[in-house]
Design a protein around this motif. Structure first.
Motif, PDB file in Angstrom:
ATOM      1  N   SER A 161      33.482  -5.539  15.716  1.00  0.00           N
ATOM      2  CA  SER A 161      33.008  -5.989  14.334  1.00  0.00           C
ATOM      3  C   SER A 161      33.840  -6.777  13.475  1.00  0.00           C
ATOM      4  CB  SER A 161      32.441  -4.799  13.572  1.00  0.00           C
ATOM      5  OG  SER A 161      31.761  -4.024  14.157  1.00  0.00           O
TER       6      SER A 161
ATOM      7  N   PRO B  40      31.460   1.100  11.455  1.00  0.00           N
ATOM      8  CA  PRO B  40      31.865   1.602  12.651  1.00  0.00           C
ATOM      9  C   PRO B  40      32.201   2.962  12.968  1.00  0.00           C
ATOM     10  CG  PRO B  40      33.518  -0.098  11.406  1.00  0.00           C
ATOM     11  CD  PRO B  40      32.350   0.193  10.495  1.00  0.00           C
TER      12      PRO B  40
ATOM     13  N   SER C  86      23.118  -6.145  18.019  1.00  0.00           N
ATOM     14  CA  SER C  86      24.564  -6.687  17.708  1.00  0.00           C
ATOM     15  C   SER C  86      24.752  -8.155  17.148  1.00  0.00           C
ATOM     16  CB  SER C  86      25.196  -6.929  19.201  1.00  0.00           C
ATOM     17  OG  SER C  86      25.012  -5.678  19.726  1.00  0.00           O
TER      18      SER C  86
ATOM     19  N   GLY D  48      23.996  -7.727  13.372  1.00  0.00           N
ATOM     20  CA  GLY D  48      25.237  -7.157  12.722  1.00  0.00           C
ATOM     21  C   GLY D  48      26.374  -8.086  12.516  1.00  0.00           C
ATOM     22  N   ALA D  49      26.485  -8.688  13.645  1.00  0.00           N
ATOM     23  CA  ALA D  49      27.615  -9.700  13.426  1.00  0.00           C
ATOM     24  C   ALA D  49      27.484 -10.738  12.534  1.00  0.00           C
ATOM     25  CB  ALA D  49      27.794 -10.193  14.949  1.00  0.00           C
TER      26      ALA D  49
ATOM     27  N   ARG E 224      33.880  -9.426  21.244  1.00  0.00           N
ATOM     28  CA  ARG E 224      32.704  -8.629  21.105  1.00  0.00           C
ATOM     29  C   ARG E 224      32.748  -7.653  22.377  1.00  0.00           C
ATOM     30  NH1 ARG E 224      30.424  -8.061  17.024  1.00  0.00           N
ATOM     31  NH2 ARG E 224      28.434  -7.329  18.203  1.00  0.00           N
TER      32      ARG E 224
ATOM     33  N   ASN F 189      27.798  -2.051  13.606  1.00  0.00           N
ATOM     34  CA  ASN F 189      28.628  -3.482  13.410  1.00  0.00           C
ATOM     35  C   ASN F 189      29.070  -3.128  12.113  1.00  0.00           C
ATOM     36  OD1 ASN F 189      28.465  -5.925  15.538  1.00  0.00           O
ATOM     37  ND2 ASN F 189      26.830  -4.463  16.117  1.00  0.00           N
TER      38      ASN F 189
END
Length: 227
Positions: free
Chosen positions: A141, A48, A81, A84-85, A134, A45
């Motif tokens: 991201s 990339p 996920s 990271g988000a 997402r 995330n």
């Protein structure tokens, strides 16, 4: 006596060799376990160049080899996920609307009115955008940053990010689990999808820039022709 050897060699003949990034990803997952898959997705995330289209099928593939369970693979990759988000959300929140407007005001071809319209659109459709974003390459991201800038309610952001990530991750992990040694097939098709999205984005940007330049050209020619 040679028949068992031939049969045993057949799967590896069709499989991609575990070298480069794929070999490194599998090594991390087999060393750390399912949390390693979550760590890699969290890093994906933020960076990339580590594509989820490679990490997630490999998580399913590694689960099929017994390093961890399928449920663990889905749980930890989805948690990664969300982590990271969330990091990108707070980066966007740290930038804030005031700093963003200062930057936009100095950018060529972009007006603050464009930003105002974008903010209005995000206020109306931000929840759906975060959820669906997402599941879209490139935007997976990036969508977290405007959500942070606009200070979308954090609980809603986490829930929507988790729901969208769960769908995306489950699909690719399951595909990697079912394909096993042929996990790279999922990467190939996901790569095609990513390139299609990238081409669409480039075309939209080119169209927008051309439209803006044409509009500004008309604006500068207007007073001269009138005189």
């Amino acid at each position: 006596m040679s028949l068992p050897v031939t049969l045993a060699a057949t799967p590896s003949e069709n499989a991609s060799p575990m070298t480069g990034i794929s070999g490194w990803v599998v090594d991390v997952m087999e060393s750390i376990g399912a949390p390693g898959a979550g760590l890699l997705v969290a890093l994906e995330n933020l960076f990339p160049p580590l594509p989820s289209e490679v990490i997630l099928p490999l998580a399913g593939f590694t689960a099929s080899r017994g390093s961890f369970t399928l449920v663990e693979a889905i749980f930890w990759t989805t948690l990664g996920s969300v982590v990271g988000a969330t990091a990108l959300y707070w980066i966007g929140a740290a930038v804030g609307r005031r700093r963003l407007r200062l930057v936009v005001a100095k950018m060529p071809l972009v007006d603050l009115a464009d930003l105002d319209r974008t903010e209005e659109w995000f206020a109306r459709h931000g929840r759906a955008t975060v959820f669906l974003g997402r599941m879209v390459p490139i935007f997976r991201s990036l969508i977290s940053i405007p959500a942070g800038i606009e200070r979308m309610p954090f609980a809603s952001f986490v829930l929507l990010s988790a729901a969208g990530s769960l769908i995306w991750n489950t699909f690719f992990v399951l595909v990697g689990y079912v394909l096993g040694e042929n996990w790279h097939i999922a990467e190939q098709y996901a790569g095609i999808f990513s390139r299609v999205v990238l081409v669409c984005v480039v075309l939209v940007v080119v169209w927008w820039v051309a439209r803006r330049l044409r509009r500004r050209s008309r604006g500068t020619q207007g007073p001269g022709t009138a005189g």
